[in-house]
Design a protein around this motif. Sequence first.
Motif, PDB file in Angstrom:
ATOM      1  N   GLU A 122      -6.873   8.403  -0.185  1.00  0.00           N
ATOM      2  CA  GLU A 122      -6.877   7.979  -1.586  1.00  0.00           C
ATOM      3  C   GLU A 122      -6.226   6.607  -1.767  1.00  0.00           C
ATOM      4  OE1 GLU A 122      -4.993  11.165  -3.694  1.00  0.00           O
ATOM      5  OE2 GLU A 122      -6.732  12.499  -3.501  1.00  0.00           O
ATOM      6  N   ALA A 123      -6.074   5.890  -0.665  1.00  0.00           N
ATOM      7  CA  ALA A 123      -5.418   4.582  -0.721  1.00  0.00           C
ATOM      8  C   ALA A 123      -6.144   3.625  -1.661  1.00  0.00           C
ATOM      9  CB  ALA A 123      -5.333   3.977   0.680  1.00  0.00           C
ATOM     10  N   TYR A 124      -7.463   3.683  -1.688  1.00  0.00           N
ATOM     11  CA  TYR A 124      -8.226   2.779  -2.552  1.00  0.00           C
ATOM     12  C   TYR A 124      -7.858   2.994  -4.017  1.00  0.00           C
ATOM     13  CZ  TYR A 124     -12.216   0.886  -5.135  1.00  0.00           C
ATOM     14  OH  TYR A 124     -13.005   0.210  -6.033  1.00  0.00           O
ATOM     15  N   TYR A 125      -7.896   4.245  -4.447  1.00  0.00           N
ATOM     16  CA  TYR A 125      -7.585   4.540  -5.849  1.00  0.00           C
ATOM     17  C   TYR A 125      -6.119   4.232  -6.158  1.00  0.00           C
ATOM     18  CZ  TYR A 125     -11.938   7.012  -5.079  1.00  0.00           C
ATOM     19  OH  TYR A 125     -13.232   7.317  -4.728  1.00  0.00           O
ATOM     20  N   ALA A 126      -5.252   4.497  -5.183  1.00  0.00           N
ATOM     21  CA  ALA A 126      -3.835   4.200  -5.379  1.00  0.00           C
ATOM     22  C   ALA A 126      -3.622   2.704  -5.575  1.00  0.00           C
ATOM     23  CB  ALA A 126      -3.025   4.711  -4.191  1.00  0.00           C
ATOM     24  N   PRO A 175       9.556   5.289   2.642  1.00  0.00           N
ATOM     25  CA  PRO A 175      10.149   3.952   2.550  1.00  0.00           C
ATOM     26  C   PRO A 175       9.038   2.924   2.349  1.00  0.00           C
ATOM     27  CG  PRO A 175      11.014   5.146   4.443  1.00  0.00           C
ATOM     28  CD  PRO A 175       9.878   5.956   3.925  1.00  0.00           C
ATOM     29  N   GLU A 176       9.235   2.001   1.415  1.00  0.00           N
ATOM     30  CA  GLU A 176       8.174   1.062   1.079  1.00  0.00           C
ATOM     31  C   GLU A 176       8.223  -0.153   1.990  1.00  0.00           C
ATOM     32  OE1 GLU A 176       8.187   0.582  -3.181  1.00  0.00           O
ATOM     33  OE2 GLU A 176       7.669   2.693  -3.479  1.00  0.00           O
ATOM     34  N   CYS A 202      -1.238 -14.954  -3.534  1.00  0.00           N
ATOM     35  CA  CYS A 202      -2.334 -14.634  -4.460  1.00  0.00           C
ATOM     36  C   CYS A 202      -1.766 -14.028  -5.736  1.00  0.00           C
ATOM     37  CB  CYS A 202      -3.298 -13.658  -3.789  1.00  0.00           C
ATOM     38  SG  CYS A 202      -4.716 -13.160  -4.795  1.00  0.00           S
ATOM     39  N   SER A 203      -2.346 -14.373  -6.884  1.00  0.00           N
ATOM     40  CA  SER A 203      -1.858 -13.835  -8.158  1.00  0.00           C
ATOM     41  C   SER A 203      -2.339 -12.415  -8.416  1.00  0.00           C
ATOM     42  CB  SER A 203      -2.316 -14.742  -9.306  1.00  0.00           C
ATOM     43  OG  SER A 203      -3.726 -14.672  -9.471  1.00  0.00           O
ATOM     44  N   VAL A 204      -3.293 -11.937  -7.612  1.00  0.00           N
ATOM     45  CA  VAL A 204      -3.856 -10.596  -7.799  1.00  0.00           C
ATOM     46  C   VAL A 204      -3.169  -9.630  -6.838  1.00  0.00           C
ATOM     47  CG1 VAL A 204      -5.969  -9.219  -7.776  1.00  0.00           C
ATOM     48  CG2 VAL A 204      -6.067 -11.642  -8.411  1.00  0.00           C
ATOM     49  N   PRO A 205      -2.624  -8.515  -7.314  1.00  0.00           N
ATOM     50  CA  PRO A 205      -2.022  -7.545  -6.395  1.00  0.00           C
ATOM     51  C   PRO A 205      -3.050  -7.053  -5.376  1.00  0.00           C
ATOM     52  CG  PRO A 205      -1.477  -7.021  -8.674  1.00  0.00           C
ATOM     53  CD  PRO A 205      -2.504  -8.101  -8.720  1.00  0.00           C
ATOM     54  N   ALA A 206      -2.637  -6.997  -4.122  1.00  0.00           N
ATOM     55  CA  ALA A 206      -3.560  -6.601  -3.065  1.00  0.00           C
ATOM     56  C   ALA A 206      -2.802  -5.913  -1.948  1.00  0.00           C
ATOM     57  CB  ALA A 206      -4.321  -7.808  -2.514  1.00  0.00           C
ATOM     58  N   THR A 207      -3.480  -4.983  -1.300  1.00  0.00           N
ATOM     59  CA  THR A 207      -2.879  -4.234  -0.196  1.00  0.00           C
ATOM     60  C   THR A 207      -3.712  -4.387   1.062  1.00  0.00           C
ATOM     61  OG1 THR A 207      -4.087  -2.173  -0.599  1.00  0.00           O
ATOM     62  CG2 THR A 207      -2.069  -2.522  -1.871  1.00  0.00           C
ATOM     63  N   GLN A 227       0.825  -1.209   0.000  1.00  0.00           N
ATOM     64  CA  GLN A 227       0.000   0.000   0.000  1.00  0.00           C
ATOM     65  C   GLN A 227       0.862   1.264   0.000  1.00  0.00           C
ATOM     66  OE1 GLN A 227      -3.723   0.310  -0.029  1.00  0.00           O
ATOM     67  NE2 GLN A 227      -2.761   2.153  -0.834  1.00  0.00           N
ATOM     68  N   VAL A 228       1.967   1.240   0.730  1.00  0.00           N
ATOM     69  CA  VAL A 228       2.870   2.399   0.719  1.00  0.00           C
ATOM     70  C   VAL A 228       3.421   2.619  -0.681  1.00  0.00           C
ATOM     71  CG1 VAL A 228       5.001   3.376   1.643  1.00  0.00           C
ATOM     72  CG2 VAL A 228       3.442   2.144   3.162  1.00  0.00           C
ATOM     73  N   ARG A 229       3.760   1.526  -1.356  1.00  0.00           N
ATOM     74  CA  ARG A 229       4.234   1.659  -2.737  1.00  0.00           C
ATOM     75  C   ARG A 229       3.172   2.335  -3.606  1.00  0.00           C
ATOM     76  NH1 ARG A 229       4.360  -2.949  -7.178  1.00  0.00           N
ATOM     77  NH2 ARG A 229       5.299  -1.798  -8.884  1.00  0.00           N
ATOM     78  N   ALA A 230       1.922   1.897  -3.446  1.00  0.00           N
ATOM     79  CA  ALA A 230       0.845   2.474  -4.246  1.00  0.00           C
ATOM     80  C   ALA A 230       0.653   3.954  -3.931  1.00  0.00           C
ATOM     81  CB  ALA A 230      -0.456   1.701  -3.982  1.00  0.00           C
TER      82      ALA A 230
END
Length: 467
Positions: free
Chosen positions: A330-334, A277-278, A370-375, A264-267
């Motif tokens: 804005e974490a969701y959109y990120a 820092p990620e 999981c194959s789907v990116p998730a935060t 999530q920090v990366r996003a």
Amino acid sequence: METHFTPCRRPLPLGFLNALAQRFGPACQTGDAIREQHGASESQYPTVAPDAVVYATSTQDVVDCVNLCREAGVAIVPYGAGTSLEGHTLPLEGGVSLDMSRMDAVLAVNHADFDCTVQPGIRREALNAYLRDTGLFFPIDPGANATIGGMASTRASGTNAVRYGTMREVVLGLEVVTAQGKVIRTGRRAKKSAAGYDLTRLYIGSEGTLGVITGITLRLNSVPEAILAAICPLETLAGAVETVVQAFHCSVPMARIELLDAMQVRAVNLRSKLGLPEVPTLFFEFHGSAAGVADQVETVKALAAANGGGEFQWATLAEDRNRLWRARHEAYYAAVNLRPGAIGLTTDVCVPMSRLAECILATRAELDQCSVPATIVGHVGDGNFHLIFSIDPNAPHEMAEVEALNHRMVARALAMDGTCTGEHGIGIGKQQCLIDELGEDAVDVMRTLKRALDPDNLFNPGKIFRI
């Protein structure tokens, strides 16, 4: 979590749309663009357009719309800002989307009593802008700039809930239009009452299935003398969660404490250019006197350091604090935008604080496979956390994988005596989860209440449970 459903549109009686247009004139819209807008949402569900959109400007408008719909047997779905996440405002049986956004006035502010009365269409940011010069503020902050009526209907909470509570705690009373077209008042401005059934809390969180909220009386809080925000990176997710738990064991009265995992920090960095820092990161906000805030800060710094925490980044100016929290909101959109062209799916659970670390770490371990990116992002101060998936809409197997993972996460939370949703609500997607959590008999009590208050099943049908 159910992501597939079949709308069952009710046929409109001959002449209904004409009667609606005759009563509401240009406030009744049947154009495709307006209907599509009110049939979409920020959830993963496909658009389901209503047959008409009515813009209410008064309680009498709501009464008249309800009466017309009842006489014609037409469904009616209250609509605010459209920011809910479980398909709450989708008109599954067609009918009328009753848009409350033009009922956006502040009706009264009672400074001495720390309360105000507003119409349901006012948004939370607009309310706080109105209150800016009064020394008071409305504390519930779900992230989205939602309407107060929508927040009451979904029992919203958010980043400030750890200190100021949820809509359940701050709503003193409601004005509601019933399915019979009657206007009732569920409470007065007294801070407590033992008068009869608690109708206020019956309607809070009912997701528009029992009545249409047309007025809300709210508790307010004083703006704190000192406000200080901070960000702290930590070496591990376990260390971040442990810092939160220890802070509460030390009775630190933090106003906000939010967790973002490394993904999530990366996003957030990609979207908001924060340059963090990620690694797992905690966002804090401290409210109180200058001396009290200083004491809180020293305690939390020591706890974080003992759990692998790095240097704190501080924000004292309002504009700097707003920038940090805007990035969090804005974490969701990120997270969704981690993949170009992706659609988002977000879900949440809430568990007792003593089980929070176990639940988050087990969930993150599954996400890593999981194959789907998730935060993961969460209001961890009250045991509530969210998953945000970035899904390829052209890969059906991804949705199936996410649904299975969410099912396991909910089962894990329920096994820990938690809940299937801390703040998103049930809507369409978590109806079976509600039965798993409370049992069929408890949900049948809810159905009994629904049938008693809305015998023709006109108010937001198909939400929370099936009739």
